[in-house]
Scaffold this motif. Structure first.
Motif, PDB file in Angstrom:
ATOM      1  N   UNK A  83       8.953   9.810   9.403  1.00 58.72           N
ATOM      2  CA  UNK A  83       8.435   9.516   8.073  1.00 58.72           C
ATOM      3  C   UNK A  83       7.190   8.651   8.219  1.00 58.72           C
ATOM      4  N   UNK A  84       6.299   8.743   7.245  1.00 59.66           N
ATOM      5  CA  UNK A  84       5.065   7.964   7.234  1.00 59.66           C
ATOM      6  C   UNK A  84       5.035   7.141   5.955  1.00 59.66           C
ATOM      7  N   UNK A  85       4.897   5.823   6.103  1.00 55.61           N
ATOM      8  CA  UNK A  85       4.742   4.940   4.951  1.00 55.61           C
ATOM      9  C   UNK A  85       3.272   4.579   4.774  1.00 55.61           C
ATOM     10  N   UNK A  86       2.839   4.450   3.518  1.00 59.57           N
ATOM     11  CA  UNK A  86       1.460   4.060   3.246  1.00 59.57           C
ATOM     12  C   UNK A  86       1.413   3.198   1.993  1.00 59.57           C
ATOM     13  N   UNK A  87       0.465   2.264   1.972  1.00 57.61           N
ATOM     14  CA  UNK A  87       0.336   1.328   0.867  1.00 57.61           C
ATOM     15  C   UNK A  87      -1.120   1.165   0.472  1.00 57.61           C
ATOM     16  N   UNK A  88      -1.353   0.994  -0.830  1.00 56.35           N
ATOM     17  CA  UNK A  88      -2.674   0.696  -1.352  1.00 56.35           C
ATOM     18  C   UNK A  88      -2.525   0.026  -2.709  1.00 56.35           C
ATOM     19  N   UNK A  89      -3.583  -0.666  -3.132  1.00 58.46           N
ATOM     20  CA  UNK A  89      -3.646  -1.175  -4.498  1.00 58.46           C
ATOM     21  C   UNK A  89      -4.257  -0.105  -5.392  1.00 58.46           C
ATOM     22  N   UNK A  90      -3.815  -0.060  -6.626  1.00 61.25           N
ATOM     23  CA  UNK A  90      -4.239   0.982  -7.555  1.00 61.25           C
ATOM     24  C   UNK A  90      -5.755   1.039  -7.721  1.00 61.25           C
ATOM     25  N   UNK A  91      -6.391  -0.116  -7.817  1.00 64.87           N
ATOM     26  CA  UNK A  91      -7.835  -0.146  -8.059  1.00 64.87           C
ATOM     27  C   UNK A  91      -8.685  -0.316  -6.821  1.00 64.87           C
ATOM     28  N   UNK A  93       6.725  15.908   1.958  1.00 63.06           N
ATOM     29  CA  UNK A  93       7.698  14.860   1.655  1.00 63.06           C
ATOM     30  C   UNK A  93       7.845  13.850   2.781  1.00 63.06           C
ATOM     31  N   UNK A  94       7.240  14.116   3.926  1.00 65.45           N
ATOM     32  CA  UNK A  94       7.302  13.157   5.033  1.00 65.45           C
ATOM     33  C   UNK A  94       6.423  11.934   4.757  1.00 65.45           C
ATOM     34  N   UNK A  95       5.520  12.068   3.790  1.00 63.19           N
ATOM     35  CA  UNK A  95       4.599  10.985   3.447  1.00 63.19           C
ATOM     36  C   UNK A  95       5.075  10.289   2.182  1.00 63.19           C
ATOM     37  N   UNK A  96       5.192   8.966   2.247  1.00 63.77           N
ATOM     38  CA  UNK A  96       5.537   8.160   1.081  1.00 63.77           C
ATOM     39  C   UNK A  96       4.416   7.166   0.833  1.00 63.77           C
ATOM     40  N   UNK A  97       3.678   7.386  -0.244  1.00 66.30           N
ATOM     41  CA  UNK A  97       2.577   6.508  -0.586  1.00 66.30           C
ATOM     42  C   UNK A  97       2.961   5.566  -1.711  1.00 66.30           C
ATOM     43  N   UNK A  98       2.893   4.266  -1.439  1.00 66.06           N
ATOM     44  CA  UNK A  98       3.249   3.243  -2.405  1.00 66.06           C
ATOM     45  C   UNK A  98       1.970   2.629  -2.975  1.00 66.06           C
ATOM     46  N   UNK A  99       1.886   2.566  -4.294  1.00 65.96           N
ATOM     47  CA  UNK A  99       0.700   2.047  -4.973  1.00 65.96           C
ATOM     48  C   UNK A  99       1.077   0.786  -5.739  1.00 65.96           C
ATOM     49  N   UNK A 100       0.445  -0.325  -5.400  1.00 64.74           N
ATOM     50  CA  UNK A 100       0.729  -1.604  -6.039  1.00 64.74           C
ATOM     51  C   UNK A 100      -0.296  -1.868  -7.149  1.00 64.74           C
ATOM     52  N   UNK A 101       0.114  -2.513  -8.226  1.00 65.43           N
ATOM     53  CA  UNK A 101      -0.845  -2.857  -9.284  1.00 65.43           C
ATOM     54  C   UNK A 101      -1.847  -3.896  -8.792  1.00 65.43           C
ATOM     55  N   UNK A 102      -3.037  -3.849  -9.330  1.00 61.24           N
ATOM     56  CA  UNK A 102      -4.065  -4.805  -8.921  1.00 61.24           C
ATOM     57  C   UNK A 102      -3.651  -6.237  -9.204  1.00 61.24           C
ATOM     58  N   UNK A 103      -2.818  -6.434 -10.224  1.00 59.56           N
ATOM     59  CA  UNK A 103      -2.365  -7.776 -10.568  1.00 59.56           C
ATOM     60  C   UNK A 103      -1.484  -8.388  -9.490  1.00 59.56           C
ATOM     61  N   UNK A 104      -1.012  -7.566  -8.537  1.00 60.99           N
ATOM     62  CA  UNK A 104      -0.170  -8.078  -7.455  1.00 60.99           C
ATOM     63  C   UNK A 104      -0.989  -8.677  -6.320  1.00 60.99           C
ATOM     64  N   UNK A 105      -2.317  -8.528  -6.362  1.00 60.20           N
ATOM     65  CA  UNK A 105      -3.178  -9.014  -5.290  1.00 60.20           C
ATOM     66  C   UNK A 105      -3.534 -10.479  -5.485  1.00 60.20           C
ATOM     67  N   UNK A 106      -3.604 -11.217  -4.401  1.00 60.32           N
ATOM     68  CA  UNK A 106      -4.028 -12.616  -4.464  1.00 60.32           C
ATOM     69  C   UNK A 106      -5.417 -12.712  -5.083  1.00 60.32           C
ATOM     70  N   UNK A 107      -5.620 -13.608  -6.041  1.00 63.37           N
ATOM     71  CA  UNK A 107      -6.938 -13.749  -6.674  1.00 63.37           C
ATOM     72  C   UNK A 107      -7.916 -14.587  -5.860  1.00 63.37           C
ATOM     73  N   UNK A 108      -7.449 -15.127  -4.740  1.00 62.46           N
ATOM     74  CA  UNK A 108      -8.312 -16.016  -3.951  1.00 62.46           C
ATOM     75  C   UNK A 108      -8.273 -15.660  -2.471  1.00 62.46           C
TER      76      UNK A 108
END
Length: 269
Positions: free
Chosen positions: A182-190, A208-223
């Motif tokens: 399986x392949x996991x992948x992560x990115x921020x939406x914006x 289906x071997x690829x699972x891409x997870x998209x996090x909201x931009x609000x989850x990113x550190x602002x600093x």
């Protein structure tokens, strides 16, 4: 800001020669091996922090020095110089949609070496940003069992590009299916450097071997550090510069998912 640098004193520095090419590799921990590929502009304190989390989860970390100054805090001007040099280097294909970066051959050799030294079922690999896709290419090495792609950003000029030679992509897809990987992948939406088109291309190639997870931009550190605030200019580094190290944060959840993925694949019950 030298006071913000990381001395990396808890890592052993090794010179590893593979295919006639020598690179420094920072090594720490015990247990099955995980190759941690640094993001731009090098092995920053945030990258080292993630490597320590991997080590503390019961793995031996292999952290190759691919560019930049090891342990340096990511300043904007210095980081931009590292990025420009890497884009011109023969080791990387920063603007190639259908060509693999030559350094991935060396990294496959490192995975093979790490497996021989650490044993276990196989090796994990995580790429980030500039090296994000490299973890997928590394699955051409049979020892690699757990590839993770964090905000894979190459090629820079094609949002849907995968930065891999077509014949290698076919081989990777076949190997992943054959060996039930399986392949996991992560990115921020914006994230402007790793957009939805890239994840769609992975999905089309790997199914289906690829699972891409998209996090909201609000989850990113602002600093984040200056390189990310001034040069990257977008939510980007899921488990490093933009991670908010607080319980319940989506980026911490992503980190824990990755560590659990490594455990499930490399330390099966």
């Amino acid at each position: 800001m030298a006071v913000l640098d990381d001395a990396l004193e808890d890592f052993a520095r090794r010179e590893v020669t593979l295919e006639g090419i020598s690179k420094t590799v920072l090594v720490a921990g015990t247990g099955p091996a995980v190759v941690v590929l640094t993001e731009m502009p090098g092995i920053s304190p945030h990258v080292a922090r993630f490597a320590r989390w991997v080590r503390e989860a019961g793995f031996t970390v292999y952290l190759p020095s691919l560019f930049g100054r090891d342990g340096a805090y990511p300043e904007a001007a210095a980081g931009m110089e590292v990025l420009q040099r890497a884009c011109m280097s023969a080791e990387f294909r920063a603007f190639a949609s259908a060509d693999s970066s030559p350094v991935t051959s060396w990294l496959r050799g490192l995975a093979r070496l790490a497996h021989g030294e650490c044993g276990g079922p196989g090796v994990g690999a995580i790429g980030m940003c500039f090296t994000g896709n490299f973890a997928l290419t590394m699955t051409l090495e049979p020892a690699v069992l757990a590839p993770v792609l964090c905000q894979p950003s190459l090629p820079f000029d094609d949002p849907a590009g995968i930065n891999m030679a077509p014949e290698e992509l076919v081989e990777v897809a076949a190997r992943i299916e054959r060996d039930d990987l399986a392949v996991l992948a992560y990115r921020f939406e914006g994230d402007r450097h790793c957009r939805a088109e890239r994840f769609a291309a992975y999905q089309a190639a790997l199914g289906d071997r690829f699972t891409g997870m998209v996090l909201p931009d609000t989850a990113a550190s602002p600093a984040p550090p200056p390189f990310f605030a001034e040069i990257v200019q977008t939510p980007h580094s899921v488990v490093t510069a933009h991670l908010i190290d607080e319980e319940g944060q989506p980026t911490v959840q992503a980190r824990d998912e990755i560590l659990a993925f490594f455990a499930a694949r490399l330390r099966p019950a």
